[in-house]
Design a protein around this motif. Structure first.
Motif, PDB file in Angstrom:
ATOM      1  N   ALA A  95      74.869-114.201  48.862  1.00 65.83           N
ATOM      2  CA  ALA A  95      76.292-113.909  48.768  1.00 65.83           C
ATOM      3  C   ALA A  95      76.457-112.417  48.548  1.00 65.83           C
ATOM      4  O   ALA A  95      75.688-111.798  47.810  1.00 65.83           O
ATOM      5  CB  ALA A  95      76.913-114.681  47.617  1.00 65.83           C
ATOM      6  N   VAL A  98      82.554-109.128  47.632  1.00 64.00           N
ATOM      7  CA  VAL A  98      83.510-108.408  48.477  1.00 64.00           C
ATOM      8  C   VAL A  98      84.790-108.039  47.716  1.00 64.00           C
ATOM      9  O   VAL A  98      85.665-107.380  48.272  1.00 64.00           O
ATOM     10  CB  VAL A  98      83.842-109.212  49.758  1.00 64.00           C
ATOM     11  CG1 VAL A  98      82.599-109.345  50.630  1.00 64.00           C
ATOM     12  CG2 VAL A  98      84.426-110.573  49.422  1.00 64.00           C
ATOM     13  N   ARG A 102      85.269-112.569  44.305  1.00 65.34           N
ATOM     14  CA  ARG A 102      85.261-112.988  45.714  1.00 65.34           C
ATOM     15  C   ARG A 102      83.912-112.667  46.344  1.00 65.34           C
ATOM     16  O   ARG A 102      83.464-111.529  46.308  1.00 65.34           O
ATOM     17  CB  ARG A 102      86.381-112.299  46.484  1.00 65.34           C
ATOM     18  CG  ARG A 102      87.738-112.699  45.951  1.00 65.34           C
ATOM     19  CD  ARG A 102      88.843-112.004  46.660  1.00 65.34           C
ATOM     20  NE  ARG A 102      90.115-112.351  46.031  1.00 65.34           N
ATOM     21  CZ  ARG A 102      91.286-112.063  46.530  1.00 65.34           C
ATOM     22  NH1 ARG A 102      91.375-111.407  47.669  1.00 65.34           N
ATOM     23  NH2 ARG A 102      92.382-112.417  45.889  1.00 65.34           N
ATOM     24  N   SER A 104      81.277-113.356  49.817  1.00 59.13           N
ATOM     25  CA  SER A 104      81.088-113.766  51.200  1.00 59.13           C
ATOM     26  C   SER A 104      79.698-114.371  51.259  1.00 59.13           C
ATOM     27  O   SER A 104      78.706-113.700  50.952  1.00 59.13           O
ATOM     28  CB  SER A 104      81.197-112.558  52.127  1.00 59.13           C
ATOM     29  OG  SER A 104      80.940-112.956  53.458  1.00 59.13           O
ATOM     30  N   ARG A 106      76.482-116.438  53.039  1.00 57.86           N
ATOM     31  CA  ARG A 106      75.753-116.756  54.264  1.00 57.86           C
ATOM     32  C   ARG A 106      74.514-117.548  53.871  1.00 57.86           C
ATOM     33  O   ARG A 106      73.710-117.099  53.061  1.00 57.86           O
ATOM     34  CB  ARG A 106      75.357-115.492  55.014  1.00 57.86           C
ATOM     35  CG  ARG A 106      74.707-115.806  56.355  1.00 57.86           C
ATOM     36  CD  ARG A 106      74.483-114.567  57.191  1.00 57.86           C
ATOM     37  NE  ARG A 106      75.694-113.846  57.528  1.00 57.86           N
ATOM     38  CZ  ARG A 106      76.486-114.125  58.576  1.00 57.86           C
ATOM     39  NH1 ARG A 106      76.199-115.126  59.361  1.00 57.86           N
ATOM     40  NH2 ARG A 106      77.550-113.388  58.827  1.00 57.86           N
ATOM     41  N   ALA A 113      79.486-116.329  57.814  1.00 60.19           N
ATOM     42  CA  ALA A 113      79.695-116.208  56.374  1.00 60.19           C
ATOM     43  C   ALA A 113      81.029-116.874  56.037  1.00 60.19           C
ATOM     44  O   ALA A 113      81.892-117.015  56.892  1.00 60.19           O
ATOM     45  CB  ALA A 113      79.716-114.742  55.963  1.00 60.19           C
ATOM     46  N   PRO A 115      84.156-117.503  52.723  1.00 58.61           N
ATOM     47  CA  PRO A 115      84.659-117.055  51.433  1.00 58.61           C
ATOM     48  C   PRO A 115      84.363-118.055  50.334  1.00 58.61           C
ATOM     49  O   PRO A 115      84.490-119.265  50.516  1.00 58.61           O
ATOM     50  CB  PRO A 115      86.166-116.938  51.665  1.00 58.61           C
ATOM     51  CG  PRO A 115      86.458-117.929  52.742  1.00 58.61           C
ATOM     52  CD  PRO A 115      85.228-117.949  53.609  1.00 58.61           C
ATOM     53  N   TRP A 117      85.351-118.185  46.330  1.00 56.19           N
ATOM     54  CA  TRP A 117      86.109-117.511  45.282  1.00 56.19           C
ATOM     55  C   TRP A 117      85.853-118.155  43.933  1.00 56.19           C
ATOM     56  O   TRP A 117      85.963-119.374  43.780  1.00 56.19           O
ATOM     57  CB  TRP A 117      87.596-117.566  45.576  1.00 56.19           C
ATOM     58  CG  TRP A 117      88.039-116.648  46.678  1.00 56.19           C
ATOM     59  CD1 TRP A 117      87.273-116.084  47.655  1.00 56.19           C
ATOM     60  CD2 TRP A 117      89.369-116.215  46.909  1.00 56.19           C
ATOM     61  NE1 TRP A 117      88.047-115.320  48.479  1.00 56.19           N
ATOM     62  CE2 TRP A 117      89.346-115.384  48.049  1.00 56.19           C
ATOM     63  CE3 TRP A 117      90.581-116.456  46.284  1.00 56.19           C
ATOM     64  CZ2 TRP A 117      90.490-114.781  48.555  1.00 56.19           C
ATOM     65  CZ3 TRP A 117      91.728-115.860  46.788  1.00 56.19           C
ATOM     66  CH2 TRP A 117      91.672-115.026  47.903  1.00 56.19           C
ATOM     67  N   GLN A 132      87.993-122.256  47.757  1.00 51.65           N
ATOM     68  CA  GLN A 132      88.078-121.559  49.023  1.00 51.65           C
ATOM     69  C   GLN A 132      89.565-121.365  49.310  1.00 51.65           C
ATOM     70  O   GLN A 132      90.362-122.287  49.104  1.00 51.65           O
ATOM     71  CB  GLN A 132      87.418-122.383  50.119  1.00 51.65           C
ATOM     72  CG  GLN A 132      87.350-121.679  51.434  1.00 51.65           C
ATOM     73  CD  GLN A 132      86.521-122.441  52.439  1.00 51.65           C
ATOM     74  OE1 GLN A 132      86.076-123.545  52.189  1.00 51.65           O
ATOM     75  NE2 GLN A 132      86.324-121.846  53.589  1.00 51.65           N
TER      76      GLN A 132
END
Length: 178
Positions: A95, A98, A102, A104, A106, A113, A115, A117, A132
């Protein structure tokens, strides 16, 4: 299809439109935790509740492990648990931070990727609420397999405040059995 566990695989695939359910009223503003501390978030978390999703169909529960790496990177390992709490399969990824609260995400073998949160973490970083923005995923995580009633109530309030439908939230069976 290889069985892959969430929380994070669901997020990645839902970003592709693989499935449609949303558990959140999207007219409600959703907010991530502005005071999120990745170093304190690192470590092991037990899934104690989640919104139903096809990617966890074989999981009664899950363990999520996060390891802070240099820069804005977090290593991820999610493990699926059966109804007895026995690990059955896992998936790894990373992760990138961002924004405040938050990420992102993968995961290995997932082409996009997604989100992730962090909506809330209690002051002691013992309980967390993850969601999300589109409402297709949400979890309550706890440092121990069993969550105290007061923190569970607080976590549910956070989900409701962010527009999530609490009637569709499901307790994780493996955690309830312990």
């Amino acid at each position: 299809m290889r069985f892959a566990i969430v929380p994070l695989l669901l997020l990645a695939l839902s970003g592709c439109g693989v499935f449609a359910p949303s558990y959140r009223d999207q007219s409600v503003t959703i907010a991530s935790n502005a005071n999120f501390d990745p170093a304190r978030y690192a470590g092991r978390w037990y899934e104690v509740a989640r919104y139903p999703n096809p990617f966890q169909a074989g999981c009664a529960g899950a363990i999520a492990e996060y390891q802070l790496r240099p820069g804005a990177d977090i290593a991820i390992r999610n493990t699926c648990l059966d109804e007895t709490g026995t690990p059955t399969e896992d998936i790894s990824g990373r992760a990138t931070i961002v924004g405040p609260g938050r990420l992102s995400v993968r995961l290995s073998g997932v082409p996009v990727a997604a989100p992730y949160w962090v909506l809330w973490v209690d002051e002691g970083y013992r309980t967390a609420v993850i969601g999300q923005p589109d409402g297709r995923a949400g979890w309550i995580l706890n440092r121990e397999p069993v969550i105290p009633a007061d923190r569970l109530a607080a976590a549910r309030e956070v989900l409701a405040f962010n527009g999530y439908d609490l009637s569709r939230l499901q307790a994780s069976g493996a955690m309830a059995a312990r």
